[in-house]
Scaffold this motif. Sequence first.
Motif, mmCIF file in Angstrom:
data_model
loop_
_atom_site.group_PDB
_atom_site.id
_atom_site.type_symbol
_atom_site.label_atom_id
_atom_site.label_comp_id
_atom_site.label_asym_id
_atom_site.label_seq_id
_atom_site.Cartn_x
_atom_site.Cartn_y
_atom_site.Cartn_z
ATOM 1 N N LYS A 1 90.330 17.405 40.266
ATOM 2 C CA LYS A 1 91.433 18.368 40.366
ATOM 3 C C LYS A 1 91.096 19.540 41.275
ATOM 4 N N GLN A 2 89.813 19.625 41.666
ATOM 5 C CA GLN A 2 89.362 20.583 42.665
ATOM 6 C C GLN A 2 89.285 22.023 42.162
ATOM 7 N N LYS A 3 89.178 22.210 40.855
ATOM 8 C CA LYS A 3 88.896 23.539 40.319
ATOM 9 C C LYS A 3 87.395 23.756 40.393
ATOM 10 N N TRP A 4 87.004 24.881 40.955
ATOM 11 C CA TRP A 4 85.576 25.148 41.144
ATOM 12 C C TRP A 4 85.093 26.149 40.102
ATOM 13 N N PRO A 5 83.934 25.847 39.415
ATOM 14 C CA PRO A 5 83.122 24.619 39.556
ATOM 15 C C PRO A 5 83.387 23.579 38.466
ATOM 16 N N GLN A 6 84.318 23.859 37.530
ATOM 17 C CA GLN A 6 84.414 23.018 36.336
ATOM 18 C C GLN A 6 84.740 21.555 36.618
ATOM 19 N N ASP A 7 85.489 21.265 37.692
ATOM 20 C CA ASP A 7 85.793 19.873 37.998
ATOM 21 C C ASP A 7 84.624 19.142 38.651
ATOM 22 N N PHE A 8 83.542 19.872 38.874
ATOM 23 C CA PHE A 8 82.382 19.280 39.545
ATOM 24 C C PHE A 8 81.170 19.212 38.608
ATOM 25 N N TYR A 9 81.411 19.375 37.299
ATOM 26 C CA TYR A 9 80.338 19.232 36.318
ATOM 27 C C TYR A 9 79.796 17.797 36.348
#
Length: 642
Positions: free
Chosen positions: A121-129
């Motif tokens: 979803k491209q929310k930084w940084p939570q979507d990249f955990y």
Amino acid sequence: MTAIIQKIFLLCFSSLFLLSAEITLYSACDKEPYSYCENGEVKGINVEIYKAIFNKIQDYSITIKGIKWKEGLKKMKDQKIKMFGSISDNSEKYPFISEYTNPFLYKKQTLLCNESIKGLKQKWPQDFYNLKIATSEDFIESKNFKEAVTKGLITQVKGTHNENFLNLIKKNIDCYIDDEIIIKKKITNQIKTYQENNQSMSILKNIQIIKTINTFGQKIVFSNSAFIFQEDLINQINIAIKIMQTSKEIDKIINNSLNNYLNSNLKKTVNVSVYNWGEYVSDKIVSNGVLAELVEKSYKNQNINITYNFVDSNYAYLLTKWGKSCVSLPWAKTEEKLNYMYFSEPIKPSKTYLFYNKKNFKDGIKYNTLDDLKSYRIGGLNKHFYNEIFKKNNIDYTYFKTLKDAIKALLSNKIDIIPETKEIFISDSKRFFSNELEHLSFHDKNFIDSNMYLLFSKRCKNSEQLRDKFNQGFQNIKQNGVLKKIINKYNLQIEDFIEQETDSNKTTVLTHKNFKICEEQCNAFLQKEKITFSSGTSVIKPENEKLFVDLSSILLSCPETRTNIIGHTDTTGSNEINQKLSLQRAEAVVNQLIKLGINKNNIHAIGKGESTPIASNETKEGQEKNRRIECQTFKSSNLTNQ
């Protein structure tokens, strides 16, 4: 009389103005490609922008001088310099700065990822955990990113710009964060390299720029020690910046400066210090041997020529340590070398055996553990990776200038054992002692598994770039079949050089084990040979030295595998303390393994504290079992989602 006084006052005021108009701007010597020093001159994107700004300003004569970044900040704080370029923000981090210009350039922190990240979803940084994200050494960490790394939600890998880009292409990492300018140029240069070598560019389709996560304005700053007409100078600089931004002049400067930097930064011919290493590197062979040719072709792929300077091994090492030679070949990793050198990717696996004289040991030598070697007289070359193992374990070791001298001492009963690779020992024995070959033998159990590398002197300005250029070229000749042709030319096996390209463009490692087999072997080994720490600390006890050599051998046989090193504790102490201690111990193990050649991008420390016991904590025996280190392995393309 009054008119005369007025004229004198105006004359003095004008003289003061002219004096104050001589201004020095200090710019960083160590912020490539934005600002760097070369042959006493300050260069870079920022520097060219400064020059264009000052050309538009009247009444001020401004000189640009170079200074190291941290030294410049210290002198700003001590009010020894008045004007410094540049700083990214005007936060409370720099209370010794009084004023800033408007931003003349915006640096964008950009996220580059593998194609598998598209669905986020491209929310930084939570979507990249749960991803493995690389950053450069000068990366400015945001608060939320730092918290995610600290909590183990994101695995951070630190490396150079080139290391991160190559690791992304090879899928050793999931994403990497870098300056947008550098990322775009990396992609452009990679496309150019593939075109020049008639290679498929399909691999670049697997990476994509995801988003900009931060923007930092670059500003010229002024210390608290203000000078006369400072406000006027800042106003004129801001006007010039506005004009240049409106006319797109700054964009043109960025493109031109970066192209000049990339095209001229490296020498086109590099001298490599080498020593004779059996038939792999030899001045008796027209092409100087397979490793020499491998290095030459890797650099040629990057439009860099190579010349070789053959000297003895000790002198080759010293030349590189002193920075008299920027590159040397071939070497194994040691802790001492890590202080002075950078290392390339591994170019050849190597097994070291213990050679002896059968005339003196008719029934062979005894070797199961390092303690068995304390009763023997051991000799060999200096600066080899095993020297440190002998030293730390109080095993006597005699140094010889050449392997020829060591073999001569072995045959004359002055020493009992020589640690060396089969290829090198047999080659030199045939060359110098062909009549004595029947008396020489080696123990069936190999002493150490290791890898051979190129060394790059940290005293040479461009060493990191030379290393990265070699790594890129080496990767390319693996893919385009050149490496295979070189190896076939010498009637060698591709297995001896780690990787082989198949027709499907997928790397097949012929000597690699299944990743789950590696996990089983690693954990079986750690159950049998337990890693011990000083009580209540993460300090590894010295007697673990040989244990780590054997453990690294298991993991080195699985180079396409990601490994989690997991620390566990018993329930003694608080949960918080145990969680922290388990992570620190896992990190200590990881650091030791990296020193022994494990790829830092493929190994990660995790602490689980007292959360996963395997026995009861009510007994001392159970507590002992729960205090442990474990391995968990994954395919390199899988995410370390733990």
